[in-house]
Structures are given as structure tokens and as C-alpha cells.
Design an enzyme around this catalytic site. Sequence first.
Site, PDB file in Angstrom:
ATOM      1  N   LYS A  90     -69.396  -3.339   0.748  1.00 55.85           N
ATOM      2  CA  LYS A  90     -69.319  -1.890   0.903  1.00 55.85           C
ATOM      3  C   LYS A  90     -70.739  -1.350   0.911  1.00 55.85           C
ATOM      4  O   LYS A  90     -71.650  -1.978   0.356  1.00 55.85           O
ATOM      5  CB  LYS A  90     -68.544  -1.307  -0.288  1.00 55.85           C
ATOM      6  CG  LYS A  90     -67.920   0.026  -0.041  1.00 55.85           C
ATOM      7  CD  LYS A  90     -66.524  -0.054   0.548  1.00 55.85           C
ATOM      8  CE  LYS A  90     -65.982   1.331   0.825  1.00 55.85           C
ATOM      9  NZ  LYS A  90     -64.632   1.334   1.332  1.00 55.85           N
ATOM     10  N   GLY A 190     -49.548  14.526   0.424  1.00 55.43           N
ATOM     11  CA  GLY A 190     -50.706  14.473   1.316  1.00 55.43           C
ATOM     12  C   GLY A 190     -50.272  14.055   2.705  1.00 55.43           C
ATOM     13  O   GLY A 190     -49.978  12.886   2.943  1.00 55.43           O
ATOM     14  N   VAL A 191     -50.203  15.042   3.620  1.00 57.16           N
ATOM     15  CA  VAL A 191     -49.786  14.712   4.988  1.00 57.16           C
ATOM     16  C   VAL A 191     -50.995  14.811   5.925  1.00 57.16           C
ATOM     17  O   VAL A 191     -51.022  15.609   6.854  1.00 57.16           O
ATOM     18  CB  VAL A 191     -48.592  15.563   5.470  1.00 57.16           C
ATOM     19  CG1 VAL A 191     -47.294  15.028   4.915  1.00 57.16           C
ATOM     20  CG2 VAL A 191     -48.760  17.039   5.111  1.00 57.16           C
ATOM     21  N   GLY A 192     -51.981  13.983   5.637  1.00 53.94           N
ATOM     22  CA  GLY A 192     -53.159  13.879   6.504  1.00 53.94           C
ATOM     23  C   GLY A 192     -52.894  12.817   7.552  1.00 53.94           C
ATOM     24  O   GLY A 192     -51.766  12.666   8.034  1.00 53.94           O
ATOM     25  N   VAL A 194     -52.729   9.408   7.486  1.00 51.68           N
ATOM     26  CA  VAL A 194     -51.736   8.377   7.169  1.00 51.68           C
ATOM     27  C   VAL A 194     -50.386   9.017   6.856  1.00 51.68           C
ATOM     28  O   VAL A 194     -49.338   8.585   7.352  1.00 51.68           O
ATOM     29  CB  VAL A 194     -52.188   7.516   5.966  1.00 51.68           C
ATOM     30  CG1 VAL A 194     -51.134   6.463   5.644  1.00 51.68           C
ATOM     31  CG2 VAL A 194     -53.532   6.850   6.250  1.00 51.68           C
TER      32      VAL A 194
HETATM   33  P1  NAD Z   1     -56.723  12.533   5.078  1.00 53.67           P
HETATM   34  O1  NAD Z   1     -57.932  13.182   4.495  1.00 53.67           O
HETATM   35  O2  NAD Z   1     -56.488  12.586   6.538  1.00 53.67           O
HETATM   36  O3  NAD Z   1     -55.404  13.113   4.376  1.00 53.67           O
HETATM   37  C1  NAD Z   1     -55.317  13.411   3.035  1.00 53.67           C
HETATM   38  C2  NAD Z   1     -54.408  14.638   2.897  1.00 53.67           C
HETATM   39  O4  NAD Z   1     -54.163  14.852   1.504  1.00 53.67           O
HETATM   40  C3  NAD Z   1     -55.036  15.912   3.448  1.00 53.67           C
HETATM   41  O5  NAD Z   1     -54.128  16.579   4.309  1.00 53.67           O
HETATM   42  C4  NAD Z   1     -55.314  16.754   2.189  1.00 53.67           C
HETATM   43  O6  NAD Z   1     -55.223  18.132   2.409  1.00 53.67           O
HETATM   44  C5  NAD Z   1     -54.232  16.253   1.254  1.00 53.67           C
HETATM   45  N1  NAD Z   1     -54.517  16.471  -0.165  1.00 53.67           N
HETATM   46  C6  NAD Z   1     -55.687  16.361  -0.829  1.00 53.67           C
HETATM   47  N2  NAD Z   1     -55.506  16.613  -2.146  1.00 53.67           N
HETATM   48  C7  NAD Z   1     -54.190  16.861  -2.321  1.00 53.67           C
HETATM   49  C8  NAD Z   1     -53.384  17.158  -3.443  1.00 53.67           C
HETATM   50  N3  NAD Z   1     -53.904  17.289  -4.652  1.00 53.67           N
HETATM   51  N4  NAD Z   1     -52.055  17.359  -3.249  1.00 53.67           N
HETATM   52  C9  NAD Z   1     -51.511  17.234  -2.023  1.00 53.67           C
HETATM   53  N5  NAD Z   1     -52.236  16.954  -0.913  1.00 53.67           N
HETATM   54  C10 NAD Z   1     -53.551  16.768  -1.061  1.00 53.67           C
HETATM   55  O7  NAD Z   1     -56.767  11.016   4.548  1.00 53.67           O
HETATM   56  P2  NAD Z   1     -55.980   9.771   5.142  1.00 53.67           P
HETATM   57  O8  NAD Z   1     -56.845   9.055   6.103  1.00 53.67           O
HETATM   58  O9  NAD Z   1     -54.622  10.189   5.533  1.00 53.67           O
HETATM   59  O10 NAD Z   1     -55.895   8.852   3.840  1.00 53.67           O
HETATM   60  C11 NAD Z   1     -55.009   9.166   2.790  1.00 53.67           C
HETATM   61  C12 NAD Z   1     -55.304   8.268   1.599  1.00 53.67           C
HETATM   62  O11 NAD Z   1     -55.131   6.898   1.984  1.00 53.67           O
HETATM   63  C13 NAD Z   1     -56.738   8.361   1.084  1.00 53.67           C
HETATM   64  O12 NAD Z   1     -56.722   8.190  -0.301  1.00 53.67           O
HETATM   65  C14 NAD Z   1     -57.436   7.175   1.755  1.00 53.67           C
HETATM   66  O13 NAD Z   1     -58.532   6.725   0.987  1.00 53.67           O
HETATM   67  C15 NAD Z   1     -56.328   6.156   1.773  1.00 53.67           C
HETATM   68  N6  NAD Z   1     -56.453   5.155   2.838  1.00 53.67           N
HETATM   69  C16 NAD Z   1     -56.494   5.561   4.139  1.00 53.67           C
HETATM   70  C17 NAD Z   1     -56.592   4.600   5.163  1.00 53.67           C
HETATM   71  C18 NAD Z   1     -56.615   5.003   6.615  1.00 53.67           C
HETATM   72  O14 NAD Z   1     -56.400   4.143   7.486  1.00 53.67           O
HETATM   73  N7  NAD Z   1     -56.848   6.273   6.938  1.00 53.67           N
HETATM   74  C19 NAD Z   1     -56.640   3.235   4.836  1.00 53.67           C
HETATM   75  C20 NAD Z   1     -56.564   2.852   3.490  1.00 53.67           C
HETATM   76  C21 NAD Z   1     -56.475   3.827   2.503  1.00 53.67           C
END
Ligand code: NAD
Length: 364
Positions: A90, A190-192, A194
Amino acid sequence: MSQNVNSAEMSAVTEKMALHNHEQVVFSQDNAAGLKSIIAIHNTTLGPAVGGTRMWLYSSEADALTDVLRLSRGMTYKSALAGLNIGGGKAVIIADSRNDKNEALMRSFGKFVDGLGGRYITAEDVGIGTRDMEYVKMETDHVVGLPDYMGGGGDPSPVTAYGVYMGMKASMKELSGSDSLAGKTILVQGVGHVGEYLVDYLVKENANVLITDIHEDRVKEVVSKYGVKSILPNEVYSTKMDIYSPCALGATVNAETLNQLTCSIICGAANNQLAAEEEDGKRLLEKGILYAPDYLVNAGGIINCYWEIIGYNRSASLSQAEEIYNTTRKIYALSKEQNIPTYLAANQLAEQRIAAIGNIKKRY
Ligand code: NAD
């Protein structure tokens, strides 16, 4: 590091490295470009160390070092368990991603990565996007997570979501004998990136999906697109549900939330879900909540990076993410057999693979 590193500072670094057997830690400073960065290589038994670069304004260099050591070790375990032939590494760049980022800084970082000759391959993490990786690519070939038009794997989130979905189905199979999620109440926190792809899989399987997010516009968008129900972020732990899926932040599984949670499965994409691994692992076991280890079920992102290294193929990447189903089943069997928390069973399987493959490599 300050320019005059004294022996106490040096031994603080080596002591931290020795704690979890890190192989190599390299510091870089380029004042002209504004780069201050650390790369940590934890273990290369299975292959070159791969892991993202995090840009964060750490309050001290010691904090940055602690973070990069912790994150790189996590990558060793995640890749080992996913069956990938890569090790764990990392990088961190100590800077403010909103204000300090520029071409020179990212290219200087690319040169830093290149100097390691392929022992470390970088990708995106918090604070770093695909545009930044394009600058890194100008200085080194040891980079993945590139956009499609540059021959990369593009957004890894759909693969991550698929892996989480597989982990969820395997968990339901363990609990009920069937892996169907139809009619089960599943809360996606969290509907980002993933979270939304996960909702799509769950709706298609006729699960009763609840969502929450701190951004109201995201909630509205996902509710109208998939016809799911939403709850407020502060209602999460008191809501009745079968599966809690943390897809936002880490450390949401802790003494306080475990006092309230009524679910029978926890399975989501967020990293480091257990606030205190040992204590919360035990609490989960005592409460009879099946916990799908986060670094197992969210390995889709690193799987996607791996396929970028060996020759990108999205369907092969998805097939490998599908294997998360079988690995989850194996971990539950081991956890039951030894009456140990599931995170510990996952650690054991990862360590066994590293040791076994390490022994084979010694023979050549
Ligand atoms: P993202 O930033 O696109 O989505 C995260 C969502 O969570 C956002 O919509 C945000 O507004 C919401 N959020 C933040 N705090 C919150 C809370 N307290 N309550 C409710 N919602 C909240 O991130 P992502 O890429 O979708 O990743 C989600 C998680 O998965 C992260 O922890 C990331 O480290 C982990 N992850 C992601 C990947 C990937 O391929 N993107 C891979 C491994 C792990």
C-alpha cells in the site's frame, strides 16, 4: 521523516515493521513537486505487492506510517484469501487531495513507484482517482486501476458488489440451508458505487431491500430507480432486518451497535467493519450473528486489479469473484469446527495458503 533521522526514530520504524513482519518500507520526499509519501510492502510470497494509494492529510508522519503498515498487511490477507498470486502493499501520500493534487506531484509519485522495479504495483484508494493514475502511468508501468480506454479494468465496483452478493448468499445457505434471499429484509447502508450495484442484485432476487445514505439525493435516486424503501441513517441499528450490509464506513460493528442489532447476518463491502476485531469477533459469536469477513467478501476490487495485471477480462474477473461463495462456506465450516470467530477462521485460511505456496516456491 525529518532530514536528520536519529537512531530512536529509525528504531521506531523498524519496531513497527517487525510487529507484523513487513518486508520493506520506503519513504520518498520531493520538495519541488510537494510529494511526501510512504510505500509499505508487507509480503511478496505470492507475488508482487499490490494495493492502492491513499492521499490523506495525516496529522503526523507517524500516523501515516501506522496507516500504511496496517493497510498493506490487510492487502496480503485479502489477496491470499481470494486465491490471487499477488502479495500485499500500500502507499500513502501525505497531502490534501482537494487542494494539493497536481500533475507534477502524481508523476513524481509514479517515479517513486517505478524505482521499486515492480515489487509494488499501485492503484487508486481514498483521495485518488483514475485521472491521477493516468499521470502515474506516464512514469511507470507498475500501475493498475486504469480506465477502460487505457486498457484498464475500469470501475471495480460492480465486481466488488457481485462478491458481496455471493458472500451474502453463502451466509444465507449456512444459516437456513438455502441460499435464496427472496423475501429477506436486507439493509444496505451507503448506496454509493458498490451499494447501488448490490441493491440491483438484491432487487432482482426479490429481497425486501431497505437503504440508507447520508446524502438525500442518492437516497431519492436509488429509491426511484429500484422501488426500494429507505430509512434514516440514525435508524439503522434499531431497524428489524435479516441482513445488515455495511457499504459505507468501517467500525460500524462495535459494542454499542451490537447491543441493538437484531440481524442474523452481517455482510457488506466496507473495510474494517469490526471496531475491535478480537472483542467484536467474540461478541458476534456469542450473539449468534453470522459475520462474513469484510476483506473476504469485498475482494472484488483487488480481483479486478489482478486481472488487469495478467490480461484484463471482465467475465473472468466476475467468475473469480463468484468463488467468494465457496470461500465463505469454507470459512464458516472452519469457524464452526474450531468454535472460533469467522474473522479468525479467514485469517487462518489466508495464512495457510501463504505458507503452503511459500513452501512450494522454496523448491525452485
Ligand atoms: P462510495 O464513496 O461510492 O459510497 C459510499 C456511500 O456511503 C456514499 O454514498 C456515502 O454518502 C455513504 N455514506 C457515508 N457515510 C454514511 C453513513 N454514516 N450512513 C450512511 N451512508 C453513508 O464508496 P464505494 O466505492 O461504494 O465503497 C463503499 C465501501 O466499500 C467503502 O468502505 C470502501 O472502502 C469499500 N470497498 C469498495 C470497493 C470498490 O470496489 N469500490 C472495494 C473494496 C472495498
